[in-house]
Design an enzyme around this catalytic site. Structure first.
Site, mmCIF file in Angstrom:
data_model
loop_
_atom_site.group_PDB
_atom_site.id
_atom_site.type_symbol
_atom_site.label_atom_id
_atom_site.label_comp_id
_atom_site.label_asym_id
_atom_site.label_seq_id
_atom_site.Cartn_x
_atom_site.Cartn_y
_atom_site.Cartn_z
ATOM 1 N N VAL A 124 24.152 14.808 13.258
ATOM 2 C CA VAL A 124 25.059 15.642 12.637
ATOM 3 C C VAL A 124 25.903 16.051 14.104
ATOM 4 O O VAL A 124 26.898 16.347 13.851
ATOM 5 C CB VAL A 124 24.639 16.801 12.202
ATOM 6 N N ASN A 140 21.821 21.153 6.714
ATOM 7 C CA ASN A 140 20.677 21.977 6.761
ATOM 8 C C ASN A 140 19.819 21.267 8.070
ATOM 9 O O ASN A 140 19.154 21.937 8.707
ATOM 10 C CB ASN A 140 19.638 21.329 5.719
ATOM 11 N N TYR A 192 20.124 29.953 19.784
ATOM 12 C CA TYR A 192 19.719 29.807 18.405
ATOM 13 C C TYR A 192 20.298 30.813 17.597
ATOM 14 O O TYR A 192 20.954 30.525 16.512
ATOM 15 C CB TYR A 192 18.272 29.684 18.221
HETATM 16 N N1 NAD Z 1 11.394 26.488 9.480
HETATM 17 C C1 NAD Z 1 11.817 27.966 9.721
HETATM 18 O O1 NAD Z 1 11.194 28.862 9.840
HETATM 19 C C2 NAD Z 1 13.333 28.327 9.459
HETATM 20 C C3 NAD Z 1 13.839 29.581 9.124
HETATM 21 C C4 NAD Z 1 15.246 29.797 9.310
HETATM 22 C C5 NAD Z 1 16.146 28.619 9.355
HETATM 23 N N2 NAD Z 1 15.677 27.408 9.540
HETATM 24 C C6 NAD Z 1 16.508 26.307 9.461
HETATM 25 O O2 NAD Z 1 16.483 25.603 8.193
HETATM 26 C C7 NAD Z 1 16.741 24.202 8.483
HETATM 27 C C8 NAD Z 1 15.865 23.350 8.078
HETATM 28 O O3 NAD Z 1 14.414 23.831 9.101
HETATM 29 P P1 NAD Z 1 13.246 23.108 8.545
HETATM 30 O O4 NAD Z 1 12.372 24.055 8.904
HETATM 31 O O5 NAD Z 1 13.275 22.264 7.608
HETATM 32 O O6 NAD Z 1 13.126 22.099 10.119
HETATM 33 P P2 NAD Z 1 12.593 20.669 10.241
HETATM 34 O O7 NAD Z 1 12.258 20.713 11.726
HETATM 35 O O8 NAD Z 1 11.437 20.362 9.278
HETATM 36 O O9 NAD Z 1 13.579 19.804 9.763
HETATM 37 C C9 NAD Z 1 14.668 19.614 10.350
HETATM 38 C C10 NAD Z 1 15.421 18.072 10.172
HETATM 39 O O10 NAD Z 1 16.494 17.867 10.839
HETATM 40 C C11 NAD Z 1 16.564 16.956 11.640
HETATM 41 N N3 NAD Z 1 17.531 16.681 12.694
HETATM 42 C C12 NAD Z 1 17.218 17.478 13.707
HETATM 43 N N4 NAD Z 1 18.395 17.223 14.651
HETATM 44 C C13 NAD Z 1 19.090 16.393 13.900
HETATM 45 C C14 NAD Z 1 20.622 15.818 14.223
HETATM 46 N N5 NAD Z 1 21.171 15.903 15.374
HETATM 47 N N6 NAD Z 1 20.997 15.023 13.361
HETATM 48 C C15 NAD Z 1 20.420 15.103 11.908
HETATM 49 N N7 NAD Z 1 19.284 15.481 11.702
HETATM 50 C C16 NAD Z 1 18.725 16.041 12.499
HETATM 51 C C17 NAD Z 1 14.895 16.474 11.954
HETATM 52 O O11 NAD Z 1 14.911 15.194 12.106
HETATM 53 C C18 NAD Z 1 14.468 17.034 10.679
HETATM 54 O O12 NAD Z 1 14.167 16.097 9.592
HETATM 55 C C19 NAD Z 1 17.441 24.536 9.935
HETATM 56 O O13 NAD Z 1 18.783 24.546 9.812
HETATM 57 C C20 NAD Z 1 16.656 25.408 10.677
HETATM 58 O O14 NAD Z 1 17.286 25.900 11.698
HETATM 59 C C21 NAD Z 1 14.476 27.050 9.626
#
Ligand code: NAD
Length: 249
Positions: free
Chosen positions: A63, A89, A154
């Protein structure tokens, strides 16, 4: 079905909440492009959806790279003629030990903030052409409040995604494009998280969550499903917080 025949891209869909959304959206009739940099895992998610009778294809998409967005959108529109839903996402975590690391600030901006901007840029161009669509951007409670164990980059990137979503909603509403943000709280740790995966940190955070537990990936996925669907046809520039009441306390 709530997303019947909607051509949808979900970034970061090889794992976590993105994977949960890919499976849920496909069950609701969407044609899902599982976009990620993890090719093997992403292909497996798309294959599992197809095995369950859904429609899904894997798409390699970093992305943070504009050329990747151009070719990904070209593939989707080339095959289906349109893009109805984009879920920005993909993300990398700010839960790292060195919270003053400058290189990490730059990575936060490149993937989380710039990645979302690029997605909006390429999606609105296509959605304008076909008369509209829905964009759902994943921010976080980190975009709303300060936190003790999170890199400021972040917070800055996620706050940027929050206001970017409102600005896009204002600028493209007349094109029939809705843009909203989802703000998860404590969820299963991201692949890239270090400190928020620590059981002691999680326990401390859970103590301050009114619902008394961490969230599940599907609980964020259902919020995104609503925003993606036509049920949210008068909802734009809004945010849905999915945090068990953490930011309300
Ligand atoms: N897990 C949490 O506690 C939490 C809380 C609030 C917000 N979020 C946000 O929710 C979203 C999803 O989080 P999650 O917990 O499922 O994370 P995760 O790490 O389980 O999944 C994130 C996915 O994004 C992919 N990714 C990373 N960099 C990338 C890039 N440059 N291009 C394309 N894909 C890429 C990774 O390979 C992974 O499959 C994120 O934006 C995260 O910041 C997560």
């Amino acid at each position: 079905m709530r997303l019947a025949d909607k051509v949808t891209i979900i970034t970061g869909a090889a794992h976590g909440m993105g994977e949960a959304m890919a499976r849920l959206f496909a069950r609701e009739g969407a044609h899902v492009f599982v976009a990620d940099v993890l090719d093997e895992e992403g292909e497996a998610v798309a294959a599992a959806i197809r095995a369950d009778g859904g429609h899904a294809e894997y798409l390699h998409l970093d992305v943070s790279r504009e050329d990747d967005w151009a070719s990904a959108i070209g593939i989707v529109v080339g095959r289906h003629g349109r893009l109805d839903v984009l879920v920005n996402n993909a993300g990398i975590s700010g839960a790292v030990p060195d919270r003053l690391d400058v290189a990490h600030f730059d990575r936060m901006m490149a993937v989380n903030a710039r990645g979302t901007f690029l997605g909006v840029k390429y999606a609105v161009t296509e959605m304008q052409r076909t008369g509209g669509g829905s964009i759902v951007n994943f921010s976080s409670i980190s975009g709303l409040i300060g936190q003790p164990f999170v890199h400021m980059g972040y917070n800055a990137a996620k706050a940027g995604i929050h206001i970017l979503s409102k600005s896009a909603a204002v600028q493209y509403g007349r094109d029939g494009i809705r843009v909203n943000s989802v703000h998860p709280g404590l969820m299963p740790p991201m692949r890239s998280s270090v400190t928020s995966a620590d059981p002691a940190v999680r326990e401390q955070t859970i103590a301050a969550i009114p619902l008394g537990r961490a969230g599940r990936a599907d609980e964020a996925a259902y919020a995104a499903l609503f925003l993606a669907s036509d049920e949210a046809s008068y909802v734009t520039g809004a945010e849905i917080v999915v945090d068990g009441g953490f930011t309300a306390a």
